[in-house]
Design a protein around this motif. Structure first.
Motif, short mmCIF file in Angstrom:
data_model
loop_
_atom_site.label_atom_id
_atom_site.label_comp_id
_atom_site.label_asym_id
_atom_site.label_seq_id
_atom_site.Cartn_x
_atom_site.Cartn_y
_atom_site.Cartn_z
N THR A 149 -3.83 12.29 -12.92
CA THR A 149 -4.49 12.88 -11.75
C THR A 149 -5.64 13.77 -12.21
O THR A 149 -5.61 14.37 -13.28
N THR A 150 -6.65 13.87 -11.37
CA THR A 150 -7.90 14.55 -11.73
C THR A 150 -7.70 16.05 -11.92
O THR A 150 -7.08 16.71 -11.08
N PRO A 190 5.62 -1.90 -10.81
CA PRO A 190 6.31 -1.61 -12.08
C PRO A 190 5.40 -1.32 -13.26
O PRO A 190 5.85 -0.74 -14.25
N ASN A 191 4.14 -1.70 -13.18
CA ASN A 191 3.23 -1.48 -14.31
C ASN A 191 2.25 -0.35 -14.08
O ASN A 191 1.22 -0.25 -14.73
N LEU A 192 2.58 0.54 -13.11
CA LEU A 192 1.73 1.69 -12.81
C LEU A 192 2.52 2.98 -12.92
O LEU A 192 3.59 3.12 -12.31
N TYR A 193 2.00 3.91 -13.72
CA TYR A 193 2.59 5.24 -13.85
C TYR A 193 1.51 6.28 -13.59
O TYR A 193 0.36 6.10 -13.98
N VAL A 194 1.90 7.35 -12.94
CA VAL A 194 0.96 8.43 -12.63
C VAL A 194 1.47 9.72 -13.26
O VAL A 194 2.62 10.12 -13.03
N PHE A 195 0.61 10.35 -14.06
CA PHE A 195 0.96 11.62 -14.70
C PHE A 195 0.19 12.74 -14.01
O PHE A 195 -1.03 12.64 -13.83
N ASP A 196 0.89 13.80 -13.64
CA ASP A 196 0.28 14.87 -12.85
C ASP A 196 -0.45 15.87 -13.73
O ASP A 196 0.03 16.98 -13.97
#
Length: 289
Positions: free
Chosen positions: A209-210, A243-249
């Protein structure tokens, strides 16, 4: 004997060629006059230099393609991180690269086009993938993931798709959100990316995330809109069990999360002065990058 009288015909240049040639000559004379009178360069040399630079980058990209692909063996260990300045600081001012290397990962990173690609040893290879408009804001990433993928890295997206894991971080300027319309537009940019991710289950995509804006650059309302985007990216409304997408905060890691603080939803005061806390945060076992 009958004499054949052959009349010589004069060659006449088609009128459209004369007109076209005249236009080019006139344009050249005008440019020359502007250069002489104004005393400023016309930018032609710069344009040529840029095209040569891009051509050289393409040649080197093709040369390195086999080496890059040889590290992609279906184990999600060959990684590319597309970033700008904040991402560069994450790498250079911490042990980020060392930790990934020790974990058995091949970690490449791509900065601004001017700096280009670094290999897993941190060595700059002297070429870039020509990221469109050199833009990693959501609008730029949407344009990037709208490109066609080719077997060879002849455009930016094809260059990134040589890797098994693609990490993406928008520049903090992506949080310049003056109104609700800009929030909705930003979400649409991310939806363009989501569609591409869904079409390529063989790759792993990680969105950071930005990072938040400084309170001097964003008011409370803009900060709130930035948090809205960050939380939306982490929600099922966006991820939708892909399943192939992860988001890091990354946003919350740098933002002030205390509603009572005057910097709420914007850059924490700690990070305005240095990187000591950034380093300790990355090394803390509680937070795994």
């Amino acid at each position: 004997m009958q004499t054949l009288n052959v009349k010589r015909q004069k060659f006449r240049m088609p009128s459209f060629l004369l007109v076209t040639g005249g236009i080019f000559v006139l344009a050249f004379l005008i440019l020359l006059a502007v250069r002489v009178i104004g005393g400023k360069p016309l930018g032609i040399r710069y344009f040529v230099e840029v095209q040569i630079w891009k051509a050289g980058a393409l040649v080197k990209s093709l040369q390195y393609s086999s080496e890059i692909k040889s590290l992609s063996q279906g184990k999600y260990t060959n990684i590319i991180f597309l970033h700008h300045s904040v991402g560069d600081n994450l790498i250079r001012q911490t042990d980020f690269r060392d930790r990934l290397t020790q974990a058995g990962l091949s970690f490449w990173d791509h900065d601004y086009n001017y700096y280009g690609l670094n290999n897993p040893d941190g060595e700059n290879l002297g070429f870039h993938f020509s990221i469109p408009d050199d833009n990693t804001d959501p609008v730029g990433l949407a344009k990037l993931f709208s490109q066609k993928v080719y077997p060879l890295p002849i455009n930016a997206l094809s260059g990134l798709m040589q890797y098994e894991v693609i990490i993406l971080k928008s520049c903090f300027t992506g949080n310049v959100l003056p109104d609700e319309q800009s929030v909705e537009q930003t979400k649409q940019y991310y939806e363009v990316m989501h569609r591409f991710f869904a079409e390529h289950p063989e790759k792993l995509f990680i969105l950071l995330t930005t990072p938040p804006l400084n309170s001097a650059e964003a008011d409370a309302a803009m900060g709130a809109r930035a948090r809205e985007i960050s939380e939306w990216l982490q929600s099922q409304e966006y991820i939708r069990n892909l399943p192939n997408l992860y988001v890091f905060d990354l946003y919350s890691a740098f933002a002030e999360n205390n509603p009572a603080s005057p910097n709420y939803n914007r850059l924490r005061e700690d990070y305005k002065e240095g990187v000591a806390l950034l380093q300790s945060w990355l090394k803390c076992g509680k937070h795994t990058v």
